[in-house]
Design an enzyme around this catalytic site. Structure first.
Site, mmCIF file in Angstrom:
data_model
loop_
_atom_site.group_PDB
_atom_site.id
_atom_site.type_symbol
_atom_site.label_atom_id
_atom_site.label_comp_id
_atom_site.label_asym_id
_atom_site.label_seq_id
_atom_site.Cartn_x
_atom_site.Cartn_y
_atom_site.Cartn_z
ATOM 1 N N ARG A 1 7.444 4.300 6.954
ATOM 2 C CA ARG A 1 8.194 3.548 7.498
ATOM 3 C C ARG A 1 9.255 3.407 7.112
ATOM 4 O O ARG A 1 10.270 2.977 7.495
ATOM 5 C CB ARG A 1 6.833 2.474 7.962
ATOM 6 C CG ARG A 1 7.967 1.104 8.016
ATOM 7 C CD ARG A 1 8.454 0.952 8.902
ATOM 8 N NE ARG A 1 7.570 0.526 10.610
ATOM 9 C CZ ARG A 1 7.474 0.433 11.649
ATOM 10 N NH1 ARG A 1 8.105 0.971 12.269
ATOM 11 N NH2 ARG A 1 6.730 0.629 12.277
ATOM 12 N N ILE B 1 8.480 -6.595 3.860
ATOM 13 C CA ILE B 1 6.436 -6.331 4.886
ATOM 14 C C ILE B 1 6.689 -5.354 4.874
ATOM 15 O O ILE B 1 6.626 -4.628 5.798
ATOM 16 C CB ILE B 1 6.712 -8.037 5.851
ATOM 17 C CG1 ILE B 1 7.031 -8.597 5.070
ATOM 18 C CG2 ILE B 1 5.163 -7.348 5.816
ATOM 19 C CD1 ILE B 1 7.290 -9.958 6.096
ATOM 20 N N PRO B 2 6.263 -4.336 4.418
ATOM 21 C CA PRO B 2 5.502 -3.349 3.819
ATOM 22 C C PRO B 2 4.434 -2.968 4.508
ATOM 23 O O PRO B 2 3.609 -3.335 4.625
ATOM 24 C CB PRO B 2 5.314 -2.788 2.799
ATOM 25 C CG PRO B 2 5.357 -3.524 1.481
ATOM 26 C CD PRO B 2 6.156 -4.682 2.448
ATOM 27 N N HIS B 3 5.152 -1.982 6.497
ATOM 28 C CA HIS B 3 3.742 -1.674 7.015
ATOM 29 C C HIS B 3 3.901 -0.083 7.610
ATOM 30 O O HIS B 3 4.710 0.435 7.246
ATOM 31 C CB HIS B 3 3.263 -2.806 7.931
ATOM 32 C CG HIS B 3 4.788 -2.853 9.159
ATOM 33 N ND1 HIS B 3 5.926 -3.482 7.827
ATOM 34 C CD2 HIS B 3 5.319 -2.509 9.963
ATOM 35 C CE1 HIS B 3 6.751 -3.447 9.110
ATOM 36 N NE2 HIS B 3 6.273 -2.756 9.897
ATOM 37 N N GLY B 4 2.804 0.540 7.688
ATOM 38 C CA GLY B 4 2.526 1.119 8.244
ATOM 39 C C GLY B 4 3.513 1.944 9.757
ATOM 40 O O GLY B 4 3.648 0.944 10.653
#
Length: 147
Positions: free
Chosen positions: A50, A64-67
């Site tokens: 991502r 805000i790391p997320h998949g």
């Protein structure tokens, strides 16, 4: 979404982390979610995927790391992780992140979580308090007010 205790807990917070680059920082945020049982190891790779497509840096020193959308099946339960990086980490384009908030959310909860986190982090004072927090409990309290 008042599941503060299960969504964020002390074992999913790292104070004063030191990382060499954003890949290591994102991996750290993801591994906290993985160790807590929220996600599979593959989800952590999707967080990096991502980031390669589109930065998760939102401003004010926060990322805000997320998949990816394809990573939904790698999520077992909703949770967030917090990584405090006092010396900062380069997120590209002149952006430095001092706070990473890793998220994994079941179903459509991620939109609500992103929104809540963005609201919390839009207040510079909140970000400053999270960055200056000396205990994990302080951070949990700050987030529970907003989640």
């Amino acid at each position: 979404m008042n599941k503060g205790a299960s969504v964020l807990s002390a074992e999913k917070i790292i104070l004063n982390a030191s990382v060499s680059d954003k890949t290591e920082a994102i991996r750290l945020a993801g591994e906290l979610l993985q160790k807590a049982g929220h996600v599979t190891p593959a989800y952590v790779d999707k967080m990096l995927e991502r980031e390669a497509m589109l930065t998760t840096y939102i401003g004010s020193g926060v990322a805000i790391p997320h998949g990816t959308n394809e990573s939904k099946q790698e999520i077992n339960s909703t949770g967030i992780s917090v990584v405090q990086i006092p010396s900062g980490v380069d997120f590209g384009e002149g952006n430095t992140a001092y706070l990473l908030i890793g998220i994994a959310a079941v179903g459509d909860e991620h939109l609500e979580m992103l929104s809540n986190i963005a609201v919390i982090c839009s207040e510079e004072e909140n970000v400053k308090q999270i960055l200056q927090a000396k205990t994990k409990e302080e951070i949990i309290t700050l987030f529970e007010k907003g989640l």
